[in-house]
Design a protein around this motif. Structure first.
Motif, mmCIF file in Angstrom:
data_model
loop_
_atom_site.group_PDB
_atom_site.id
_atom_site.type_symbol
_atom_site.label_atom_id
_atom_site.label_comp_id
_atom_site.label_asym_id
_atom_site.label_seq_id
_atom_site.Cartn_x
_atom_site.Cartn_y
_atom_site.Cartn_z
ATOM 1 N N GLU A 7 5.046 -28.484 -27.190
ATOM 2 C CA GLU A 7 3.644 -28.898 -27.220
ATOM 3 C C GLU A 7 2.678 -27.751 -26.897
ATOM 4 O O GLU A 7 1.475 -27.850 -27.151
ATOM 5 N N LYS A 8 3.190 -26.644 -26.383
ATOM 6 C CA LYS A 8 2.334 -25.529 -26.002
ATOM 7 C C LYS A 8 2.003 -24.594 -27.174
ATOM 8 O O LYS A 8 1.140 -23.720 -27.039
ATOM 9 N N TYR A 9 2.679 -24.741 -28.292
ATOM 10 C CA TYR A 9 2.361 -23.875 -29.425
ATOM 11 C C TYR A 9 1.000 -24.240 -30.007
ATOM 12 O O TYR A 9 0.652 -25.414 -30.141
ATOM 13 N N THR A 10 0.234 -23.227 -30.350
ATOM 14 C CA THR A 10 -1.120 -23.422 -30.865
ATOM 15 C C THR A 10 -1.115 -23.498 -32.383
ATOM 16 O O THR A 10 -0.116 -23.183 -33.055
ATOM 17 N N GLY A 11 -2.239 -23.880 -32.934
ATOM 18 C CA GLY A 11 -2.387 -23.889 -34.375
ATOM 19 C C GLY A 11 -2.156 -22.510 -34.969
ATOM 20 O O GLY A 11 -1.586 -22.375 -36.060
ATOM 21 N N ASP A 12 -2.595 -21.471 -34.266
ATOM 22 C CA ASP A 12 -2.383 -20.118 -34.766
ATOM 23 C C ASP A 12 -0.906 -19.747 -34.730
ATOM 24 O O ASP A 12 -0.419 -19.034 -35.617
ATOM 25 N N ASP A 13 -0.172 -20.207 -33.703
ATOM 26 C CA ASP A 13 1.274 -19.977 -33.662
ATOM 27 C C ASP A 13 1.939 -20.547 -34.910
ATOM 28 O O ASP A 13 2.770 -19.892 -35.551
ATOM 29 N N HIS A 14 1.578 -21.781 -35.251
ATOM 30 C CA HIS A 14 2.182 -22.419 -36.424
ATOM 31 C C HIS A 14 1.795 -21.678 -37.706
ATOM 32 O O HIS A 14 2.616 -21.533 -38.624
ATOM 33 N N ALA A 49 5.745 -24.998 -39.737
ATOM 34 C CA ALA A 49 5.432 -24.988 -38.308
ATOM 35 C C ALA A 49 6.558 -24.314 -37.534
ATOM 36 O O ALA A 49 7.694 -24.206 -38.018
ATOM 37 N N VAL A 50 6.227 -23.867 -36.335
ATOM 38 C CA VAL A 50 7.237 -23.317 -35.429
ATOM 39 C C VAL A 50 8.397 -24.305 -35.326
ATOM 40 O O VAL A 50 8.185 -25.505 -35.152
ATOM 41 N N PRO A 51 9.633 -23.854 -35.455
ATOM 42 C CA PRO A 51 10.768 -24.773 -35.397
ATOM 43 C C PRO A 51 10.838 -25.513 -34.066
ATOM 44 O O PRO A 51 10.647 -24.926 -32.993
ATOM 45 N N ASP A 52 11.125 -26.787 -34.150
ATOM 46 C CA ASP A 52 11.354 -27.611 -32.974
ATOM 47 C C ASP A 52 12.856 -27.573 -32.693
ATOM 48 O O ASP A 52 13.654 -28.046 -33.499
ATOM 49 N N PHE A 53 13.247 -26.998 -31.562
ATOM 50 C CA PHE A 53 14.668 -26.819 -31.274
ATOM 51 C C PHE A 53 15.417 -28.147 -31.196
ATOM 52 O O PHE A 53 16.625 -28.188 -31.391
ATOM 53 N N ARG A 54 14.731 -29.237 -30.908
ATOM 54 C CA ARG A 54 15.400 -30.532 -30.895
ATOM 55 C C ARG A 54 15.894 -30.891 -32.293
ATOM 56 O O ARG A 54 17.004 -31.424 -32.451
ATOM 57 N N LEU A 55 15.103 -30.576 -33.297
ATOM 58 C CA LEU A 55 15.509 -30.831 -34.677
ATOM 59 C C LEU A 55 16.549 -29.826 -35.148
ATOM 60 O O LEU A 55 17.491 -30.182 -35.867
ATOM 61 N N VAL A 56 16.368 -28.576 -34.751
ATOM 62 C CA VAL A 56 17.331 -27.541 -35.125
ATOM 63 C C VAL A 56 18.696 -27.844 -34.507
ATOM 64 O O VAL A 56 19.736 -27.742 -35.177
ATOM 65 N N ASN A 57 18.703 -28.246 -33.243
ATOM 66 C CA ASN A 57 19.971 -28.557 -32.586
ATOM 67 C C ASN A 57 20.676 -29.738 -33.246
ATOM 68 O O ASN A 57 21.909 -29.745 -33.382
ATOM 69 N N ARG A 97 2.389 -11.994 -32.419
ATOM 70 C CA ARG A 97 1.003 -12.218 -32.837
ATOM 71 C C ARG A 97 0.804 -11.717 -34.268
ATOM 72 O O ARG A 97 1.652 -11.060 -34.845
ATOM 73 N N ARG A 98 -0.359 -12.006 -34.817
ATOM 74 C CA ARG A 98 -0.677 -11.560 -36.185
ATOM 75 C C ARG A 98 -0.641 -10.041 -36.320
ATOM 76 O O ARG A 98 -0.306 -9.510 -37.382
ATOM 77 N N ASP A 99 -1.019 -9.337 -35.243
ATOM 78 C CA ASP A 99 -1.029 -7.882 -35.317
ATOM 79 C C ASP A 99 0.352 -7.279 -35.039
ATOM 80 O O ASP A 99 0.491 -6.061 -34.938
ATOM 81 N N GLN A 100 1.374 -8.134 -34.919
ATOM 82 C CA GLN A 100 2.731 -7.651 -34.663
ATOM 83 C C GLN A 100 3.697 -8.086 -35.774
ATOM 84 O O GLN A 100 4.897 -8.113 -35.563
ATOM 85 N N LEU A 101 3.174 -8.417 -36.947
ATOM 86 C CA LEU A 101 4.030 -8.986 -37.991
ATOM 87 C C LEU A 101 5.170 -8.064 -38.387
ATOM 88 O O LEU A 101 6.268 -8.526 -38.699
#
Length: 251
Positions: A7-14, A49-57, A97-101
């Motif tokens: 829940e802590k991931y932001t829109g920019d993270d996704h 979106a950022v992977p949800d480890f519950r779904l990945v597991n 971050r975006r500047d670390q792609l």
């Protein structure tokens, strides 16, 4: 046990995740082992979106019995190998971050998840990684042997190449997850040696620079078969029947 706290991931993270995923999925076309895309579809990893480890597991457990283990960052090999032995693959939860792609000094979750997790849905590949850990766990507390294991892991699971239908392809996670190094490894401007376990164990590496040397298996069956040779060679080293050149500072 550490949690992902999705829940802590932001829109920019996704948005960053989607950018990384789409860019690299396109970049890998014609460069990656052909099983990768099928494995990616089975992995529970989302494009949007950022992977949800519950779904990945859930996906990993259904396919091969593996799961993701959340860690804070790079962990000692003495901790890493027992986790692999119990079919748990380590991943951080932070995303660049975006500047670390294009470059990071320390692997983030894009490397850990996009690079490593899909192929762990492949039964033979997952069994190979588990077999590596089964060999390695016998040598916890023996630094010289662990360094040799580190070299093998580096030149296979992280930066391995393979010939498929006479074409050179990548399967190592460090290549799968890196836009620039995917192209670099297949540029014809690097040294590519035939896959040989003994040579790999004798070859130091650096993890703070782009690789200039890779080992290419003749086919994935050669990789699966190499687990037996690795176990035999390490046993010979451990019992003094065989000598590997002196330790070199690698990391």
């Amino acid at each position: 046990m550490l949690l992902q706290h999705y829940e802590k991931y932001t829109g920019d993270d996704h948005a960053v995740w989607q950018l990384l995923y789409e860019r690299q999925a396109a970049n890998l076309q014609g460069k990656v082992w052909s099983c990768f895309y099928v494995c990616l579809e089975k992995s529970g990893i989302s494009r949007a979106a950022v992977p949800d480890f519950r779904l990945v597991n859930k996906a990993l457990m259904q396919q091969t019995g593996w799961s993701v283990e959340v860690v804070k960052g790079i962990i000692p090999v003495e901790t890493f190998i027992p986790l692999l032995h119990s079919r748990r693959f380590c991943s951080s939860t932070w995303l660049r971050r975006r500047d670390q792609l294009d470059y990071l000094e320390e692997p983030d979750m894009f490397h850990d998840v996009f690079g490593h997790i899909p192929l762990l849905t492949h039964p033979e590949y997952a069994a190979f990684v588990e077999r590596f850990a089964q060999t390695g766990i016998k040598y916890i507390g023996q630094p010289h042997i662990l360094q040799l294991l580190d070299r093998f892991y580096w030149f296979t699971i992280e930066f391995g190449l393979v010939y498929e239908a006479d074409a050179l392809r990548i399967y190592g996670a460090g290549l799968i997850s890196s836009y620039g190094e995917t192209q670099h490894a297949l540029s014809g401007k690097v040294t590519i040696k035939p896959f040989d376990v003994e040579t790999i164990l004798q070859t130091p590496f650096r993890n703070n620079e782009v690789q200039q040397l890779y080992f290419a298996a003749a086919g994935m069956q050669q990789l699966w078969d190499s687990a037996d040779e690795l176990e035999i060679l390490l046993e010979r080293v451990a019992t003094g029947q065989y000598s590997i050149p002196a330790m070199v500072a690698e990391r």
